[in-house]
Design a protein around this motif. Sequence first.
Motif, PDB file in Angstrom:
ATOM      1  N   GLU A 268       0.858  -1.180   0.000  1.00 48.91           N
ATOM      2  CA  GLU A 268       0.000   0.000   0.000  1.00 48.91           C
ATOM      3  C   GLU A 268       0.898   1.234   0.000  1.00 48.91           C
ATOM      4  N   THR A 269       0.605   2.170  -0.892  1.00 44.15           N
ATOM      5  CA  THR A 269       1.410   3.378  -1.066  1.00 44.15           C
ATOM      6  C   THR A 269       0.600   4.610  -0.692  1.00 44.15           C
ATOM      7  N   SER A 270       1.219   5.547   0.029  1.00 45.07           N
ATOM      8  CA  SER A 270       0.531   6.782   0.414  1.00 45.07           C
ATOM      9  C   SER A 270       1.561   7.881   0.601  1.00 45.07           C
ATOM     10  N   PHE A 271       1.084   9.115   0.726  1.00 42.19           N
ATOM     11  CA  PHE A 271       1.937  10.253   1.041  1.00 42.19           C
ATOM     12  C   PHE A 271       1.729  10.614   2.509  1.00 42.19           C
ATOM     13  N   TYR A 272       2.815  10.672   3.271  1.00 47.87           N
ATOM     14  CA  TYR A 272       2.692  10.941   4.703  1.00 47.87           C
ATOM     15  C   TYR A 272       2.860  12.418   5.046  1.00 47.87           C
ATOM     16  N   GLU A 273       3.249  13.245   4.076  1.00 49.25           N
ATOM     17  CA  GLU A 273       3.268  14.694   4.226  1.00 49.25           C
ATOM     18  C   GLU A 273       2.840  15.307   2.898  1.00 49.25           C
ATOM     19  N   LEU A 274       2.507  16.593   2.923  1.00 53.51           N
ATOM     20  CA  LEU A 274       2.126  17.277   1.703  1.00 53.51           C
ATOM     21  C   LEU A 274       3.335  17.460   0.792  1.00 53.51           C
ATOM     22  N   SER A 275       3.101  17.504  -0.500  1.00 46.34           N
ATOM     23  CA  SER A 275       4.171  17.658  -1.482  1.00 46.34           C
ATOM     24  C   SER A 275       4.520  19.130  -1.664  1.00 46.34           C
ATOM     25  N   TYR A 276       5.834  19.404  -1.791  1.00 47.18           N
ATOM     26  CA  TYR A 276       6.319  20.764  -2.005  1.00 47.18           C
ATOM     27  C   TYR A 276       6.792  20.913  -3.445  1.00 47.18           C
ATOM     28  N   ASP A 277       6.492  22.053  -4.049  1.00 44.49           N
ATOM     29  CA  ASP A 277       6.999  22.361  -5.381  1.00 44.49           C
ATOM     30  C   ASP A 277       8.330  23.092  -5.272  1.00 44.49           C
ATOM     31  N   ASP A 278       9.083  23.098  -6.368  1.00 45.30           N
ATOM     32  CA  ASP A 278      10.337  23.832  -6.421  1.00 45.30           C
ATOM     33  C   ASP A 278      10.077  25.328  -6.350  1.00 45.30           C
ATOM     34  N   LEU A 279      11.030  26.073  -5.794  1.00 43.16           N
ATOM     35  CA  LEU A 279      10.897  27.527  -5.673  1.00 43.16           C
ATOM     36  C   LEU A 279      11.195  28.187  -7.015  1.00 43.16           C
ATOM     37  N   ASN A 280      10.238  28.953  -7.496  1.00 41.79           N
ATOM     38  CA  ASN A 280      10.355  29.671  -8.763  1.00 41.79           C
ATOM     39  C   ASN A 280      10.623  31.143  -8.448  1.00 41.79           C
ATOM     40  N   THR A 281      11.887  31.469  -8.177  1.00 38.52           N
ATOM     41  CA  THR A 281      12.244  32.839  -7.807  1.00 38.52           C
ATOM     42  C   THR A 281      11.965  33.808  -8.949  1.00 38.52           C
ATOM     43  N   ASN A 282      11.317  34.926  -8.625  1.00 35.29           N
ATOM     44  CA  ASN A 282      11.115  35.991  -9.599  1.00 35.29           C
ATOM     45  C   ASN A 282      12.324  36.919  -9.529  1.00 35.29           C
ATOM     46  N   GLU A 283      13.144  36.903 -10.584  1.00 40.07           N
ATOM     47  CA  GLU A 283      14.416  37.620 -10.543  1.00 40.07           C
ATOM     48  C   GLU A 283      14.244  39.137 -10.504  1.00 40.07           C
ATOM     49  N   ALA A 284      13.196  39.648 -11.143  1.00 36.85           N
ATOM     50  CA  ALA A 284      12.965  41.097 -11.102  1.00 36.85           C
ATOM     51  C   ALA A 284      12.645  41.551  -9.678  1.00 36.85           C
ATOM     52  N   LEU A 285      11.815  40.784  -9.005  1.00 39.25           N
ATOM     53  CA  LEU A 285      11.486  41.089  -7.618  1.00 39.25           C
ATOM     54  C   LEU A 285      12.706  40.890  -6.721  1.00 39.25           C
ATOM     55  N   SER A 286      13.464  39.840  -6.987  1.00 38.43           N
ATOM     56  CA  SER A 286      14.666  39.563  -6.208  1.00 38.43           C
ATOM     57  C   SER A 286      15.684  40.684  -6.339  1.00 38.43           C
ATOM     58  N   SER A 287      15.828  41.232  -7.539  1.00 41.91           N
ATOM     59  CA  SER A 287      16.782  42.328  -7.755  1.00 41.91           C
ATOM     60  C   SER A 287      16.399  43.556  -6.939  1.00 41.91           C
ATOM     61  N   SER A 288      15.099  43.831  -6.855  1.00 42.79           N
ATOM     62  CA  SER A 288      14.643  44.963  -6.051  1.00 42.79           C
ATOM     63  C   SER A 288      14.991  44.752  -4.582  1.00 42.79           C
ATOM     64  N   PHE A 289      14.784  43.532  -4.087  1.00 45.35           N
ATOM     65  CA  PHE A 289      15.118  43.231  -2.696  1.00 45.35           C
ATOM     66  C   PHE A 289      16.617  43.418  -2.465  1.00 45.35           C
ATOM     67  N   THR A 290      17.444  42.911  -3.379  1.00 46.77           N
ATOM     68  CA  THR A 290      18.890  43.025  -3.232  1.00 46.77           C
ATOM     69  C   THR A 290      19.338  44.483  -3.230  1.00 46.77           C
ATOM     70  N   GLU A 291      18.748  45.294  -4.086  1.00 47.02           N
ATOM     71  CA  GLU A 291      19.082  46.720  -4.117  1.00 47.02           C
ATOM     72  C   GLU A 291      18.747  47.389  -2.792  1.00 47.02           C
ATOM     73  N   ASN A 292      17.632  47.028  -2.207  1.00 46.42           N
ATOM     74  CA  ASN A 292      17.270  47.593  -0.901  1.00 46.42           C
ATOM     75  C   ASN A 292      18.198  47.102   0.196  1.00 46.42           C
ATOM     76  N   LEU A 293      18.643  45.861   0.084  1.00 45.50           N
ATOM     77  CA  LEU A 293      19.590  45.324   1.051  1.00 45.50           C
ATOM     78  C   LEU A 293      20.892  46.130   1.014  1.00 45.50           C
ATOM     79  N   MET A 294      21.343  46.455  -0.195  1.00 46.30           N
ATOM     80  CA  MET A 294      22.567  47.259  -0.323  1.00 46.30           C
ATOM     81  C   MET A 294      22.330  48.695   0.133  1.00 46.30           C
ATOM     82  N   MET A 295      21.150  49.223  -0.116  1.00 45.16           N
ATOM     83  CA  MET A 295      20.829  50.575   0.329  1.00 45.16           C
ATOM     84  C   MET A 295      20.886  50.684   1.856  1.00 45.16           C
TER      85      MET A 295
END
Length: 388
Positions: A268-295
């Motif tokens: 018998e086969t089952s899933f004992y936890e919920l499945s996670y998808d891969d992280l799809n980073t939005n690079e445009a949003l990430s760049s804004s965060f990085t710029e603020n980090l440097m600021m």
Amino acid sequence: MKETINQQIEELRASFYQISQYIGENPELGHEEWQASKILSEELRKHGFQVNLGTSGLPTAFDALFDSGIPGPSIGFMAEYDALPEIGHACGHNLIGTMAIAAGIGLSKVVKSCGGKVYVYGTPAEETRGGKVTMADAGVFDHLDVAMMVHPLYRHEKSGSSLAMDAIQFEFFGKPAHAASSPHEGINALDAVIQTFNGINALRQHITPDARIHGIITEGGKAANIVPDYAVAQFYVRAQQRSYLNELLEKVKNCAKAAALATGARLETSFYELSYDDLNTNEALSSSFTENLMMLGIAKDDIHQKGSGGSLDMGNVSHVVPSIHPYVKICDQPYVCHTNEFREAAMSEQGFEGLMLGAKCMALTGYDVMTNPELLKQIKAEFKAKKR
């Protein structure tokens, strides 16, 4: 206006410190985070957020909204606050949860000047049965323009990728018998588990380098002189992309099916936890965060690229709405998550400064999205292109 955001977060420094320390000193496991959920949501309500508890049927989840009343983008911040068994907040979720409400409150103080909505989501049980999976499946995040969360680490890292993950369980049912006097009358369920491991070990030679398969035997028999009639193995199967993970999972299942066929055990086969998808980073949003980090004073050379590592339920969010999951430094030593040392770092003064930095960067990035239509256009175009 960005300086106003920073000042508003600074003015609440004492409250945020008290909240993060309280959660850290009172660890609660996934879906049992009653006190953490309460203190975080009450702080949001105190600052004018409309709060709903029990989002998506999860008792310790919440969603909170600050509506400017003026049309504009919707910004979502994700709060995590579950602890690990025995070692408490050794992943720094006391910081993550407080960071999210601090960012939301900071941005809410200026949102009426630019328009839009600020959301903060309490997402329980990231370490186990990730609340974001349930909430994403229920459409809770569909209306957002962007979603963000920040994780503590031993160094600053840009939002990168994570591994898609399935948690699969194989139960084998055999037939008991005396292992010495009548072993021929038994069907050995433990043999089926062992053959499953052997099959998977052979499979490893033929999988891509990014993939991971690791498991344990949770049930293996009761006594050495009894043929085990029940045995259980649990595996995490991970890969860089969900599409390949789906393919790999079928091969792992076939290893278990072959073991059942070879031994005569029923599977018998089952899933004992919920499945996670891969992280799809939005690079445009990430760049804004990085710029603020440097600021805010972080040198460019001190911000590292993030590779693929573990699995996150933020991955599921990132396939619904443009998302980022960067990291901020909370310690000078290379302590890794899920250790006693990292737990202590998450409770330290330096850990709290990392919280404040992450909160400000998220709030400032949200402000960028709200006030820069071209940035939002780039974010959405990238997200659309990646979904094809």
